[in-house]
Design an enzyme around this catalytic site. Structure first.
Site, PDB file in Angstrom:
ATOM      1  N   GLY A  55      25.386  58.444 -89.150  1.00 28.49           N
ATOM      2  CA  GLY A  55      25.017  59.116 -87.912  1.00 28.49           C
ATOM      3  C   GLY A  55      26.169  59.495 -87.028  1.00 28.49           C
TER       4      GLY A  55
ATOM      5  CG  ASP B 272      20.237  56.685 -93.106  1.00 28.01           C
ATOM      6  OD1 ASP B 272      20.122  57.409 -94.123  1.00 28.01           O
ATOM      7  OD2 ASP B 272      21.182  56.814 -92.316  1.00 28.01           O
TER       8      ASP B 272
ATOM      9  CG  ASP C 179      31.048  60.946 -97.956  1.00 30.08           C
ATOM     10  OD1 ASP C 179      30.506  62.070 -98.006  1.00 30.08           O
ATOM     11  OD2 ASP C 179      30.650  60.047 -97.185  1.00 30.08           O
TER      12      ASP C 179
ATOM     13  CD  GLN D 167      21.985  56.263 -88.708  1.00 28.73           C
ATOM     14  OE1 GLN D 167      22.428  56.785 -87.674  1.00 28.73           O
ATOM     15  NE2 GLN D 167      22.169  56.827 -89.893  1.00 28.73           N
TER      16      GLN D 167
ATOM     17  CG  ASP E 128      24.168  61.052-100.225  1.00 27.13           C
ATOM     18  OD1 ASP E 128      23.362  61.348-101.115  1.00 27.13           O
ATOM     19  OD2 ASP E 128      24.780  61.899 -99.548  1.00 27.13           O
ATOM     20  CB  SER E 129      19.654  57.331 -99.151  1.00 26.76           C
ATOM     21  OG  SER E 129      19.739  58.022 -97.908  1.00 26.76           O
ATOM     22  N   GLY E 130      19.930  60.592 -99.828  1.00 22.13           N
ATOM     23  CA  GLY E 130      19.196  61.846 -99.717  1.00 22.13           C
ATOM     24  C   GLY E 130      18.617  62.097 -98.344  1.00 22.13           C
ATOM     25  N   GLY E 131      18.646  61.077 -97.491  1.00 16.36           N
ATOM     26  CA  GLY E 131      18.031  61.217 -96.176  1.00 16.36           C
ATOM     27  C   GLY E 131      18.656  62.302 -95.318  1.00 16.36           C
TER      28      GLY E 131
END
Length: 382
Positions: A223, A149, A273, A196, A95-98
């Site tokens: 989200g 995101d 997940d 989102q 995942d992006s870490g956001g």
């Protein structure tokens, strides 16, 4: 393991909205619908990678935020990439870490460019942009990568939901540009966009429609499962999945309970997940086809039966409830290992059951029977 250098999704069949498919990645095939065990820091907590694979998992998830801080993406790259580093030669999604930046980091400052934050580990300062997130995931070498995101908690004011959704769309474009710049010929990796829009139907639809204009390899729904009731999540899926591309995989991020998985597959989701099965295992809770079993309860201290003698998982069928209860009460690490193994195995068994049912055009029957089993349970067994 058969490797492929071409990323792709094949929709094999449908049964209602439920979908049976295959995702081809550089490190193998992911059979969908699929549950991805969470390996946040390059490990599925309390499990050996070969045991994870034996449960039926085709793919695990790693986290950009945690790995960029420790041991760093550059170090993982020097050591041969994340697959070699964690001894998992199969598909990896990062995942992006956001989400972690928003939930864990200190002193966050978000603007159009990205987000500046201090590490929750040592207070060091970092700047995560859409480009840097994709760069980190490229260094890790993951097969499926996610755009950066902004994920906000629900409920939130509509104007805040719209602002975050529009920012995420702009970041999706920047993520795609960076991904195409870095990918190069023959790597076969994929980048997913993230829908989102919070709990506002028209914003969800707009986000999905705008993202579909970008040439992503897959699309996810983000989200959700951030504090809202399940009925709100399912309502958002009801209006979102019909406008998502049919020929690309659909990933519902951070979800969830076995019931969440069943309901979401019914609504056309392909990938999931969640930390729930691993976290529950470390806290003495087992998921079974009869329902949840709380091994902390003293009623199990003299029970010689396994959790489920019919299970193919050794942790489920071999060890007595009395022993599992004893291990947890004694604070033994083996308690978390065995219960996590059981839980991941149950989740994979549930997904395999759904895949088989979709292929055999009996998903509604499977759905109803599974719901009935959970509702009725087996009082003697629990």
């Amino acid at each position: 393991m058969t490797e492929t250098k071409k990323f792709g999704f094949k929709l094999i069949t449908t049964d209602g909205m439920a979908r049976r498919g295959e995702i081809n990645t550089p490190h193998g095939v992911v059979h969908t619908p699929a549950f991805m065990p969470v390996g946040t820091q390059a490990t599925v907590k309390a499990m050996f990678t070969d045991h994870v694979r034996e449960t039926g998992a085709d793919v695990v998830l790693g986290n950009t935020y945690h790995l960029m801080l420790r041991p760093t993406a550059e170090r993982v790259d020097r050591l041969g990439g994340l697959h070699k580093f964690m001894n998992w030669p199969h598909t990896i999604l990062t995942d992006s870490g956001g989400f972690q930046v928003m939930s864990l980091a200190q002193l966050r400052k978000l603007d159009e460019d990205g987000v500046r934050f201090q590490s929750h580990i040592d207070g060091s300062k970092h700047h995560l942009t859409p480009e840097r997130s994709v760069e980190i995931q490229g260094l890790l070498g993951s097969d499926i990568q996610m755009q950066l995101d902004e994920c906000i908690k629900l409920p939130s004011p509509r104007e805040e939901v719209q602002r975050a959704m529009e920012l995420s769309l702009r970041w999706a474009e920047r993520s795609r540009t960076q991904f195409d710049k870095m990918r190069g010929p023959g790597k076969g990796q994929g980048l997913y966009g993230i829908v989102q829009g919070g709990d506002v139907p028209e914003l969800r639809i707009r986000s999905a429609e705008e993202l579909a204009k970008l040439p992503m390899e897959g699309y996810s729904v983000g989200g959700l499962a951030v504090g809202e009731p399940q009925e709100v999540m399912l309502k958002m899926l009801d209006i979102t999945t019909p406008v998502m591309p049919v020929d690309k995989p659909r990933y519902l991020m951070g979800v969830g309970t076995p019931d969440d998985l069943l309901e979401s597959v019914k609504r056309g989701i392909d990938q999931f997940d969640c930390v729930m099965p691993t976290r529950a295992g470390r806290h003495g809770l087992a998921y079974t086809r009869f329902g949840k079993v709380n091994l902390k309860n003293a009623r199990h201290q003299d029970d010689p039966r396994p959790l489920d003698e019919e299970s193919a998982c050794p942790a489920t069928s071999t060890y007595s409830r009395a022993y599992l209860h004893h291990l947890f009460r004694a604070g033994e690490a083996l308690s978390g290992m065995l219960l996590t193994w059981n839980n991941i195995a149950y989740y994979q068994t549930l997904m395999q059951g759904m895949r088989d049912a979709i292929e055999e055009s009996r998903f509604e029957e499977f759905y109803a029977k599974t719901k009935e089993d959970w509702a009725r349970g087996d009082i003697a067994a629990l």
